[in-house]
Each structure stands twice: as C-alpha cells, then as structure tokens.
Design an enzyme around this catalytic site. Structure first.
Site, PDB file in Angstrom:
ATOM      1  N   ASP A   1       0.864  -1.173   0.000  1.00  0.00           N
ATOM      2  CA  ASP A   1       0.000   0.000   0.000  1.00  0.00           C
ATOM      3  C   ASP A   1       0.907   1.231   0.000  1.00  0.00           C
ATOM      4  O   ASP A   1       2.065   1.178   0.412  1.00  0.00           O
ATOM      5  CB  ASP A   1      -0.969  -0.009   1.194  1.00  0.00           C
ATOM      6  CG  ASP A   1      -2.157   0.919   0.953  1.00  0.00           C
ATOM      7  OD1 ASP A   1      -2.222   1.560  -0.122  1.00  0.00           O
ATOM      8  OD2 ASP A   1      -3.034   1.021   1.837  1.00  0.00           O
TER       9      ASP A   1
ATOM     10  N   CYS B   1      -5.785 -27.571   9.923  1.00  0.00           N
ATOM     11  CA  CYS B   1      -4.589 -26.779  10.257  1.00  0.00           C
ATOM     12  C   CYS B   1      -3.856 -27.401  11.450  1.00  0.00           C
ATOM     13  O   CYS B   1      -4.426 -28.195  12.204  1.00  0.00           O
ATOM     14  CB  CYS B   1      -4.969 -25.322  10.527  1.00  0.00           C
ATOM     15  SG  CYS B   1      -5.405 -24.953  12.238  1.00  0.00           S
TER      16      CYS B   1
ATOM     17  N   CYS C   1     -11.383 -28.593  10.532  1.00  0.00           N
ATOM     18  CA  CYS C   1     -10.206 -27.870  10.036  1.00  0.00           C
ATOM     19  C   CYS C   1      -8.959 -28.749  10.101  1.00  0.00           C
ATOM     20  O   CYS C   1      -8.744 -29.465  11.072  1.00  0.00           O
ATOM     21  CB  CYS C   1      -9.995 -26.592  10.851  1.00  0.00           C
ATOM     22  SG  CYS C   1      -8.563 -25.632  10.336  1.00  0.00           S
TER      23      CYS C   1
ATOM     24  N   ASP D   1      -2.893   7.855  -2.809  1.00  0.00           N
ATOM     25  CA  ASP D   1      -4.255   8.401  -2.837  1.00  0.00           C
ATOM     26  C   ASP D   1      -4.604   9.034  -1.496  1.00  0.00           C
ATOM     27  O   ASP D   1      -3.817   8.989  -0.547  1.00  0.00           O
ATOM     28  CB  ASP D   1      -5.263   7.293  -3.164  1.00  0.00           C
ATOM     29  CG  ASP D   1      -5.323   6.225  -2.080  1.00  0.00           C
ATOM     30  OD1 ASP D   1      -4.319   6.030  -1.366  1.00  0.00           O
ATOM     31  OD2 ASP D   1      -6.370   5.570  -1.941  1.00  0.00           O
TER      32      ASP D   1
ATOM     33  N   CYS E   1      -5.732 -27.064  14.837  1.00  0.00           N
ATOM     34  CA  CYS E   1      -6.904 -27.912  15.053  1.00  0.00           C
ATOM     35  C   CYS E   1      -6.576 -29.401  15.041  1.00  0.00           C
ATOM     36  O   CYS E   1      -7.276 -30.196  15.661  1.00  0.00           O
ATOM     37  CB  CYS E   1      -7.965 -27.599  14.002  1.00  0.00           C
ATOM     38  SG  CYS E   1      -8.602 -25.926  14.181  1.00  0.00           S
TER      39      CYS E   1
ATOM     40  N   GLY F   1       0.775   4.347   1.424  1.00  0.00           N
ATOM     41  CA  GLY F   1       1.098   5.164   2.581  1.00  0.00           C
ATOM     42  C   GLY F   1       0.090   6.235   2.942  1.00  0.00           C
ATOM     43  O   GLY F   1      -0.047   6.582   4.113  1.00  0.00           O
TER      44      GLY F   1
ATOM     45  N   HIS G   1      -4.486 -20.824  12.541  1.00  0.00           N
ATOM     46  CA  HIS G   1      -5.831 -21.316  12.232  1.00  0.00           C
ATOM     47  C   HIS G   1      -6.620 -20.283  11.419  1.00  0.00           C
ATOM     48  O   HIS G   1      -7.252 -20.623  10.415  1.00  0.00           O
ATOM     49  CB  HIS G   1      -6.611 -21.664  13.504  1.00  0.00           C
ATOM     50  CG  HIS G   1      -8.069 -21.818  13.213  1.00  0.00           C
ATOM     51  ND1 HIS G   1      -8.603 -22.964  12.659  1.00  0.00           N
ATOM     52  CD2 HIS G   1      -9.089 -20.922  13.297  1.00  0.00           C
ATOM     53  CE1 HIS G   1      -9.886 -22.776  12.432  1.00  0.00           C
ATOM     54  NE2 HIS G   1     -10.207 -21.555  12.808  1.00  0.00           N
TER      55      HIS G   1
ATOM     56  N   ASP H   1      -7.436  -7.722   1.300  1.00  0.00           N
ATOM     57  CA  ASP H   1      -6.455  -7.782   2.381  1.00  0.00           C
ATOM     58  C   ASP H   1      -7.161  -7.327   3.635  1.00  0.00           C
ATOM     59  O   ASP H   1      -8.081  -6.509   3.573  1.00  0.00           O
ATOM     60  CB  ASP H   1      -5.267  -6.838   2.119  1.00  0.00           C
ATOM     61  CG  ASP H   1      -5.584  -5.422   2.539  1.00  0.00           C
ATOM     62  OD1 ASP H   1      -5.295  -5.049   3.694  1.00  0.00           O
ATOM     63  OD2 ASP H   1      -6.159  -4.673   1.721  1.00  0.00           O
TER      64      ASP H   1
ATOM     65  N   PHE I   1      -3.194   6.317   3.102  1.00  0.00           N
ATOM     66  CA  PHE I   1      -4.257   5.864   3.998  1.00  0.00           C
ATOM     67  C   PHE I   1      -3.736   5.694   5.426  1.00  0.00           C
ATOM     68  O   PHE I   1      -4.396   6.079   6.391  1.00  0.00           O
ATOM     69  CB  PHE I   1      -4.805   4.543   3.462  1.00  0.00           C
ATOM     70  CG  PHE I   1      -5.991   4.019   4.211  1.00  0.00           C
ATOM     71  CD1 PHE I   1      -7.260   4.497   3.964  1.00  0.00           C
ATOM     72  CD2 PHE I   1      -5.832   3.007   5.164  1.00  0.00           C
ATOM     73  CE1 PHE I   1      -8.360   3.999   4.648  1.00  0.00           C
ATOM     74  CE2 PHE I   1      -6.922   2.502   5.855  1.00  0.00           C
ATOM     75  CZ  PHE I   1      -8.186   2.994   5.593  1.00  0.00           C
TER      76      PHE I   1
ATOM     77  N   GLN J   1     -11.881   6.172  -5.812  1.00  0.00           N
ATOM     78  CA  GLN J   1     -12.457   6.794  -4.612  1.00  0.00           C
ATOM     79  C   GLN J   1     -13.844   7.337  -4.973  1.00  0.00           C
ATOM     80  O   GLN J   1     -14.385   6.999  -6.019  1.00  0.00           O
ATOM     81  CB  GLN J   1     -11.523   7.899  -4.090  1.00  0.00           C
ATOM     82  CG  GLN J   1     -10.174   7.385  -3.560  1.00  0.00           C
ATOM     83  CD  GLN J   1     -10.317   6.620  -2.238  1.00  0.00           C
ATOM     84  OE1 GLN J   1     -11.364   6.616  -1.589  1.00  0.00           O
ATOM     85  NE2 GLN J   1      -9.235   5.929  -1.842  1.00  0.00           N
TER      86      GLN J   1
HETATM   87  N1  GUN Z   1      -6.704   0.635   2.711  1.00  0.00           N
HETATM   88  C1  GUN Z   1      -8.037   0.581   2.966  1.00  0.00           C
HETATM   89  N2  GUN Z   1      -8.688   1.525   2.253  1.00  0.00           N
HETATM   90  C2  GUN Z   1      -7.754   2.194   1.532  1.00  0.00           C
HETATM   91  C3  GUN Z   1      -7.810   3.294   0.598  1.00  0.00           C
HETATM   92  O1  GUN Z   1      -8.861   3.845   0.289  1.00  0.00           O
HETATM   93  N3  GUN Z   1      -6.615   3.696   0.061  1.00  0.00           N
HETATM   94  C4  GUN Z   1      -5.422   3.103   0.396  1.00  0.00           C
HETATM   95  N4  GUN Z   1      -4.298   3.558  -0.169  1.00  0.00           N
HETATM   96  N5  GUN Z   1      -5.352   2.081   1.261  1.00  0.00           N
HETATM   97  C5  GUN Z   1      -6.504   1.633   1.819  1.00  0.00           C
HETATM   98 ZN    ZN Z   2      -7.748 -24.851  12.328  1.00  0.00          ZN
END
Ligand code: GUN
Ligand code: ZN
Length: 373
Positions: A93, A307, A305, A147, A310, A95, A336, A267, A97, A190
């Site tokens: 990412d 893993c 599970c 952004d 578990c 930076g 897990h 993520d 945010f 956005q």
């Molecule tokens: N992580 C979660 N939302 C955002 C977003 O709008 N911009 C960025 N750069 N990272 C994020």
């Molecule tokens: Zn597990």
C-alpha cells in the site's frame, strides 16, 4: 519464468470471477486473500507457515517501512523479499491511507502530505513521486497509487475534492512509476458512497491505464449494507479484464458478498490481529477461546479444520495458553485464522469454477447460522 504481469479469467459465475494473476515471482489464484505483513512480518507467523496456509501473496506497508527500518536500508539489504524471507509476490500500500489513520500533525497539500511519525515524532513527507520511489526501493511486485481516503461520513463537496485530488495523484503516480516490466501499478477508485463520483473516478483511472484497479474508501465505518450497496455498482465501473481489489476488507461474510459482486483481491488484518486476541474464525462463526466454556473442552477449535492448531491441540490447551499469555497462543490461533481464510478463498474459487457459487454461499450462511456447539 513468466516475465510479464498478466491476468487471465478462467471462469465466471454471475458477476464473480476466478482466475490467475501471473507474475515473475509466482502466480496468484483469484479470488485471493492477502495476509497483512505491515512491518515486514505477518505477526506471530514464519513466512513458510504463511505459505503453508495457502497464501500466494502478502501485503506490506510503505508508511511503516519508510519510518522503520527505512526503504533505503531495506534496498541496501537486497529488497523486502530477501529481508523478510518471502520470495513470492508482495503488494505494498502507498502510505496515504496509513498517514491519515496513524501519523500526527498531518498537513495535506496538492504536492502531498507532511506528517510526524507515530513512532518517534520525526518529520516526513509523502507524495506520489516519493511513494513510487519507496515502493520501488522495497521491490514491491504490485505497487499502489498514492491516494487520499476521506473518513466517512463526509459531505459531497469534501468527497468530490478528495476524489479529484486522488485522480491527479493517480496521474502523477503513473508518470513516476514509469515502465517496469514484471511489476504492476494499481489505480485506486475513490468517491465515497456517491455513485456519480465513483463513475468519474473509474473513468479517470481507466483513461490513465493501470494493471489493476482497487476499490478504495470503503470499510471505513459505513457498515456492510452500505458497502454492499456501493459494490453493487463500483466493480462494474472498472475494466472487466483487470484484477479488482477491495482494500482493507474484511470479515468472512464481507468477502463472500464482495466476491459475488465481482471483486478479485482482498487484504485485512482481521485474521492475524484477531488471532492475537483469541478470536477464532470458524465455519460456525467466531469463537472466543478465552471464554471459560472452553476450559475443560478436549475438542479442537474446529473439528473440520486440517490446520496444525486444530489437528494437534485442544480448546482447553488454547484456553490455557491464552490465559497464561503464552506466545504460542498467538501463533496457533493466527495460523488457524489464516488457514480458515485461505480455505474460504479456495472454496469460493472452486464454486465459481463449477458454476455453483450460489450453492456455496447458501451453505456458508447455513453453517454459520448453526453457531458454535
Ligand atoms: N486501505 C483501505 N482503504 C484504503 C484506501 O482507500 N486507500 C489506500 N491507499 N489504502 C486503503
Ligand atoms: Zn484450524
């Protein structure tokens, strides 16, 4: 070795897609979940264990790594992959945010943002150009545009101004990134919950041209219903033939709903962070292992599970090590949780391939409705 960054959609089911992102560092099966490795580690996990859960790619953070140990130091040591001992793809990412949520004394201008470190108060600057430079020093495989993401709720004027700024920064990010074969640059849509601004943002990004497109600015407190409302149209506004990434999402049911609406990548800190507080994600919902009802329970966290947690440990043991604040408690439940998330993604991919996504989703909700027993 594949030299190019490429996305192939193998099957679709409704709006959902399953496919493969090819990179020189390996393939990413989509829909994909990226564990968060903010400070060059997925907390409480060895990299080979993260891989064993089924992860094809990790997320890293420009903001944290530029402050400590610094991007220049990581570059001098051979790049982020070597530094953290993960040789598969890494997405970073940009930076912006994290500056807005973590840094102190932020000052936002057309040029970029100046801020004080949340670690030691030292002064720093991020701009599209500096963010691209840092992500290059790290050796990131998928670079995110710099952004700005306004906190919701915000009025339309503020959302529009912020989106326009992010689109100008997207142009500068594209320019500064240059041509880097084998590496990808993703744009970030956005526009808050305003359909017309989302459309404008998508058009601006498509015109610039990116290797993938993120939906940003969601999961910032608007709630699932509002987020799904936006996802009913936002992914459709983005190019069909490129990966679509929903940033910072989410809970298992958020991911399932977003995949149904055409998202390919996710993520979230939730599985790893919750692992360290004793919250386990299972097919039957969330189990808090610190609850006294587990104290004498010889059964695993999740009987279905496979893993290491578990297959080798009881709820009673997990309860004990959490109560005793032993380090292995974080290790086991994080493993897990990451395993559960990757199994969920694998189930989604298989269901889409078989044209049975709606059956999978029905079963997903039915099993959760039974609750933990
Ligand atoms: N992580 C979660 N939302 C955002 C977003 O709008 N911009 C960025 N750069 N990272 C994020
Ligand atoms: Zn597990």
């Amino acid at each position: 070795m594949t030299q190019r960054f490429q996305f192939d959609i193998r099957a679709t089911d409704g709006k959902a897609r399953t496919g493969l992102i090819s990179t020189p560092r390996g393939d990413i099966r989509t829909p994909a979940f990226m564990p968060v490795g903010t400070a060059a580690t997925v907390k409480a996990m060895m990299p080979e264990s993260v891989r064993a859960t089924g992860a094809d790619i990790l997320l890293g953070n420009t903001y944290h790594l530029m402050l400590r140990p610094t991007a220049e130091r990581i570059a001098n040591l051979g790049g982020l992959h070597k530094f953290m001992n993960w040789d598969r793809p890494i997405l970073t990412d940009s930076g912006g945010f994290q500056v807005m949520s973590l840094a102190e004394l932020r000052k936002l201008t057309e040029e970029g943002v100046t801020f004080k470190s949340h670690i030691d108060g030292s002064k720093h600057m991020l701009s599209p150009e500096r963010s691209m430079e840092i992500q290059k020093l790290l050796g990131s495989d998928i670079v995110m545009c710099f952004d700005e993401c306004p906190a919701l709720p915000a009025d339309r004027d503020r959302i529009k101004q912020s989106m326009d700024l992010s689109m100008r920064w997207a142009g500068r990010s594209r320019e500064a990134f240059g041509d880097r074969p084998g590496h990808a640059l993703f744009g970030i849509q956005q526009g808050g919950l305003e359909q017309d601004f989302r459309e404008e943002s998508a058009k601006a990004l498509s015109k610039i041209g990116f290797d993938g497109y993120a939906v940003g600015g969601l999961a910032v407190g608007e709630g699932q219903e509002a987020m799904f409302g936006c996802l009913d149209y936002a992914p459709d506004q983005l190019p069909q033939d490129k990966p679509r990434y929903l940033m910072g999402v989410g809970k298992p049911d958020d991911i399932v709903g977003a995949v149904e609406r055409g998202i390919d990548m996710f993520d979230c800190v939730l599985p790893s962070r919750s692992g360290r507080t004793g919250q386990a994600f299972t097919r039957r919902g969330v189990v808090n292992i610190k609850n006294a009802r587990h104290m004498d329970d010889p059964r695993p966290l999740d009987a279905d599970c496979t893993c290491p947690c578990c297959s080798q440990y009881s709820r009673a043991y997990l309860h004990h090590v959490f109560k005793a604040q032993e380090i292995i408690s974080s290790m086991l439940v994080t493993w897990h949780n990451l395993h559960y998330y990757q199994e969920l993604m694998s189930g989604l991919r298989e269901a889409i391939s078989e044209g049975n996504l709606s059956g999978f989703v029905k079963q997903f909700h039915a099993t959760r409705a039974q609750g933990d027993i």
